[in-house]
Motif scaffolding. Structure first.
Motif, PDB file in Angstrom:
ATOM      1  N   TRP A   1       4.587   7.338  10.899  1.00 54.57           N
ATOM      2  CA  TRP A   1       5.060   7.530   9.536  1.00 54.57           C
ATOM      3  C   TRP A   1       4.363   8.769   9.020  1.00 54.57           C
ATOM      4  O   TRP A   1       3.157   8.740   8.851  1.00 54.57           O
TER       5      TRP A   1
ATOM      6  N   TRP B   1       6.739  -8.405   2.483  1.00 49.86           N
ATOM      7  CA  TRP B   1       5.627  -8.561   1.516  1.00 49.86           C
ATOM      8  C   TRP B   1       5.767  -7.548   0.389  1.00 49.86           C
ATOM      9  O   TRP B   1       5.607  -7.881  -0.788  1.00 49.86           O
ATOM     10  N   CYS B   2       6.050  -6.293   0.724  1.00 52.05           N
ATOM     11  CA  CYS B   2       6.178  -5.248  -0.304  1.00 52.05           C
ATOM     12  C   CYS B   2       7.390  -5.533  -1.193  1.00 52.05           C
ATOM     13  O   CYS B   2       7.315  -5.389  -2.417  1.00 52.05           O
TER      14      CYS B   2
ATOM     15  N   GLU C   1       5.480   1.747  12.006  1.00 47.62           N
ATOM     16  CA  GLU C   1       4.932   2.750  11.091  1.00 47.62           C
ATOM     17  C   GLU C   1       3.428   2.779  11.256  1.00 47.62           C
ATOM     18  O   GLU C   1       2.784   1.738  11.383  1.00 47.62           O
TER      19      GLU C   1
ATOM     20  N   GLN D   1      13.544   7.743   0.451  1.00 47.94           N
ATOM     21  CA  GLN D   1      12.412   8.667   0.463  1.00 47.94           C
ATOM     22  C   GLN D   1      12.770  10.073   0.928  1.00 47.94           C
ATOM     23  O   GLN D   1      12.031  11.008   0.646  1.00 47.94           O
TER      24      GLN D   1
ATOM     25  N   PHE E   1       2.766  12.277   3.680  1.00 47.07           N
ATOM     26  CA  PHE E   1       2.573  11.537   4.931  1.00 47.07           C
ATOM     27  C   PHE E   1       3.208  12.238   6.135  1.00 47.07           C
ATOM     28  O   PHE E   1       3.165  11.714   7.244  1.00 47.07           O
TER      29      PHE E   1
ATOM     30  N   MET F   1      -4.713   7.882  -0.076  1.00 48.36           N
ATOM     31  CA  MET F   1      -4.268   6.661  -0.758  1.00 48.36           C
ATOM     32  C   MET F   1      -5.462   5.773  -1.097  1.00 48.36           C
ATOM     33  O   MET F   1      -5.292   4.725  -1.726  1.00 48.36           O
TER      34      MET F   1
ATOM     35  N   HIS G   1      15.369  -0.856   3.530  1.00 50.64           N
ATOM     36  CA  HIS G   1      14.054  -0.279   3.213  1.00 50.64           C
ATOM     37  C   HIS G   1      14.040  -0.002   1.703  1.00 50.64           C
ATOM     38  O   HIS G   1      13.889   1.130   1.272  1.00 50.64           O
ATOM     39  N   TRP G   2      14.348  -1.066   0.960  1.00 56.43           N
ATOM     40  CA  TRP G   2      14.021  -1.171  -0.463  1.00 56.43           C
ATOM     41  C   TRP G   2      15.044  -0.642  -1.459  1.00 56.43           C
ATOM     42  O   TRP G   2      14.860  -0.837  -2.668  1.00 56.43           O
TER      43      TRP G   2
ATOM     44  N   ASN H   1       4.009  -2.540  10.864  1.00 49.72           N
ATOM     45  CA  ASN H   1       3.561  -1.357  10.131  1.00 49.72           C
ATOM     46  C   ASN H   1       2.077  -1.527   9.849  1.00 49.72           C
ATOM     47  O   ASN H   1       1.660  -2.508   9.217  1.00 49.72           O
TER      48      ASN H   1
ATOM     49  N   TRP I   1       7.275   6.721  -3.177  1.00 47.87           N
ATOM     50  CA  TRP I   1       7.460   5.614  -4.114  1.00 47.87           C
ATOM     51  C   TRP I   1       6.744   5.854  -5.443  1.00 47.87           C
ATOM     52  O   TRP I   1       6.923   6.915  -6.033  1.00 47.87           O
TER      53      TRP I   1
HETATM   54  C1  GBH Z   1       4.874   1.678   3.948  1.00 50.00           C
HETATM   55  O1  GBH Z   1       4.392   0.643   3.164  1.00 50.00           O
HETATM   56  C2  GBH Z   1       6.313   1.890   3.619  1.00 50.00           C
HETATM   57  O2  GBH Z   1       7.139   1.240   4.561  1.00 50.00           O
HETATM   58  C3  GBH Z   1       6.708   3.334   3.513  1.00 50.00           C
HETATM   59  O3  GBH Z   1       7.944   3.443   2.902  1.00 50.00           O
HETATM   60  C4  GBH Z   1       5.638   4.089   2.775  1.00 50.00           C
HETATM   61  O4  GBH Z   1       5.992   5.427   2.527  1.00 50.00           O
HETATM   62  C5  GBH Z   1       4.394   4.056   3.603  1.00 50.00           C
HETATM   63  O5  GBH Z   1       4.023   2.751   3.862  1.00 50.00           O
HETATM   64  C6  GBH Z   1       3.200   4.740   2.966  1.00 50.00           C
HETATM   65  O6  GBH Z   1       2.816   4.103   1.792  1.00 50.00           O
HETATM   66  O7  GBH Z   1      -5.069  -0.979  -0.937  1.00 50.00           O
HETATM   67  O8  GBH Z   1      -6.213  -1.604   1.103  1.00 50.00           O
HETATM   68  O9  GBH Z   1      -4.990  -3.286  -0.140  1.00 50.00           O
HETATM   69  C7  GBH Z   1       3.002   0.539   3.125  1.00 50.00           C
HETATM   70  C8  GBH Z   1       2.536  -0.826   2.770  1.00 50.00           C
HETATM   71  C9  GBH Z   1       1.078  -2.073   1.452  1.00 50.00           C
HETATM   72  C10 GBH Z   1       0.162  -0.451   2.944  1.00 50.00           C
HETATM   73  C11 GBH Z   1      -0.155  -2.068   0.641  1.00 50.00           C
HETATM   74  C12 GBH Z   1      -1.132  -0.499   2.183  1.00 50.00           C
HETATM   75  C13 GBH Z   1      -2.423  -1.659   0.501  1.00 50.00           C
HETATM   76  C14 GBH Z   1      -3.712  -1.476   1.203  1.00 50.00           C
HETATM   77  N1  GBH Z   1       1.269  -0.797   2.088  1.00 50.00           N
HETATM   78  N2  GBH Z   1      -1.299  -1.707   1.436  1.00 50.00           N
HETATM   79  S1  GBH Z   1      -5.105  -1.858   0.237  1.00 50.00           S
END
Ligand code: GBH
Length: 456
Positions: free
Chosen positions: A404, A166-167, A357, A18, A420, A328, A119-120, A297, A412
């Motif tokens: 974060w 999970w991600c 985070e 990132q 952010f 978001m 981290h991916w 996180n 991404w």
């Molecule tokens: C993180 O993941 C990452 O570690 C980071 O790299 C990234 O930049 C940062 O967050 C910001 O995105 O739509 O209500 O169901 C975030 C993981 C998983 C958080 C999906 C929000 C969906 C919420 N995300 N989740 S919802």
């Protein structure tokens, strides 16, 4: 006085793909994110991480910013393809040297490194052999963890194996929103298992290479609340909590995979039967290897409403959903953070916890006077620090908080359209401007408490 405990770890977090850019220098191999972001339609604004914040060349300036903020720790990740360009085998000295210089620079600035191994950005060469869905990636990860910790372990003490299994699993292999862009639940479930297994197997390697090692894993956890007390909404909650949270927490803390969630996957056709095809003898013991802390996180909670009954027949909503959302579309729900931390402490007793985070996307840029008034991020930060303090008051051993993120960066699948950072990045010039949130955070860190005001 709203004070944090002495020795509370104040930090910020970033990740390699990132922010680093410089994707083709010093022998770095291709990662799945280089490949994915070059595929038309995958990234909303058609961008990629090839330049990003050019942190690879500007890291000294970024360390200086963190020193100015008074931070105690910096959570960053290592790009596996910089270390082992083909995923395993040949090691790139130049790649190792980059992170070695960064660690030295941090320590000189009085900032403790907190290293995330994954981290991916998986080496594409490993994806070509099946990626995380293939069991061989587990031993490749352990080899990688070994190489990196041998190099940095004399100076870096805190290690996180994985960021957000999970991600990695669901976004990468089930819905394809992230690299490698696969849509196959069978692969996704194998991926989750292999990621957890590689975590467990890397822990003893880290302990043997790092004296006084402090080892953990970071999960993205989402507390679930039923929209109403109806049985249907409670059932939706059980299932959501199972898939997001318990599927990872339970095996890490020695309980194996939750039976009810296995049944959900069978019912959904993700599994043929309740026998997990990727599970071998000894795996659950490896995954449950004791760790020193859990990284959390947190972005938002989820309010669940069952889709099994028509909306018109749903019980009236009992939960108020805040209208405040970040860019978001994620609900601002600070109380969810308190609830989550308390629940983790009570249900899993992970010992030390860190928020690794927490943050918000708001696109605020500089005003005519050059100042970046990111009022909504300031508010988000205040609310979530209050929520963290409340968890501590309720007895949760929360030992640190990492915002974060340090910088606006490559978000991404959203590209550069979501910001952010606590520090604004003008991508055309790579100029960094600390936003109001960075100034607020600096004051919080200096006071180790929340009774601080921003200059008007
Ligand atoms: C993180 O993941 C990452 O570690 C980071 O790299 C990234 O930049 C940062 O967050 C910001 O995105 O739509 O209500 O169901 C975030 C993981 C998983 C958080 C999906 C929000 C969906 C919420 N995300 N989740 S919802």
């Amino acid at each position: 006085m709203r004070q944090f405990p002495r020795d509370f770890v104040w930090g910020v977090a970033t990740s390699s793909y990132q922010i680093e850019g410089a994707t083709d220098v010093d022998g770095r191999g291709e990662s799945i994110w280089d490949r994915f972001s070059a595929t038309p339609g995958k990234i909303q604004d058609g961008t990629n991480g090839s330049v990003a914040c050019d942190h690879y060349h500007r890291w000294r300036e970024d360390v200086e910013l963190m020193r100015w903020m008074g931070l105690k720790s910096y959570r960053f990740s290592i790009a596996w393809p910089r270390i082992l360009p083909a995923g395993s085998g040949k090691v790139s000295q130049a790649g190792l040297d980059f992170y070695s210089r960064l660690v030295d620079g941090l320590l000189e600035a009085g900032i403790e490194p907190c290293v995330t191994l994954y981290h991916w950005d998986l080496p594409q060469a490993l994806q070509d052999k099946g990626g995380w869905a293939a069991r061989d990636t587990v031993s490749a990860f352990v080899e990688y963890a070994d190489v990196v910790s041998q190099k940095l372990g004399d100076r870096a003490k805190r290690w996180i194996t994985h960021n957000e299994p999970w991600c990695i699993s669901v976004l990468g292999y089930a819905n394809g929103e992230h690299a490698p862009g696969i849509k196959d639940w069978g692969q996704a479930l194998a991926t989750a298992h292999h990621v957890l297994l590689s975590h467990g197997q890397a822990v003893p390697v880290l302990r043997s290479n790092v004296s006084k090692a402090d080892v953990g894993i970071t999960l993205n956890l989402v507390p679930a609340e039923p929209a109403s007390p109806s049985a249907e909404d409670l059932e939706a909650c059980r299932s959501f909590d199972g898939g997001f949270n318990r599927w990872y927490l339970d095996p890490i803390y020695g309980r194996g995979y939750p039976r009810d969630v296995i049944q959900d996957h069978v019912a959904a056709g993700h599994l043929k039967s309740d026998t997990l095809p990727f599970l071998r003898a000894g795996d659950l013991e490896d995954i449950a290897t004791p760790i020193d802390f859990l990284g959390v996180n947190y972005y938002n909670r989820a309010v669940l409403r069952s889709d099994r009954i028509p909306e018109s027949q749903n019980a009236p909503r009992a939960v108020h959903v805040s209208s405040e959302q970040t860019e978001m579309g994620w609900e601002v729900s600070p109380h969810g953070l308190t609830q989550l931390l308390v629940r983790l402490h009570q249900d899993y007793n992970p010992g030390r916890l860190y928020v690794t985070e927490n943050g918000a996307a708001y696109g605020t840029g500089p005003d005519a006077d050059g100042r970046v008034r990111d009022t909504k991020r300031v508010q988000y930060l205040r609310l979530h620090l209050e929520a963290s303090l409340e968890a501590i008051r309720q007895g949760v051993p929360l030992h640190g908080y990492f915002a974060w993120s340090l910088l606006d960066n490559f978000e991404w699948a959203y590209g550069y359209q979501k910001r952010f950072g606590m520090v604004y990045v003008d991508y055309a010039t790579q100029k960094r401007i600390p936003k109001d949130s960075a100034h607020l955070y600096r004051a919080v860190v200096a006071q180790n408490g929340l009774d601080v005001e921003l200059a008007a």
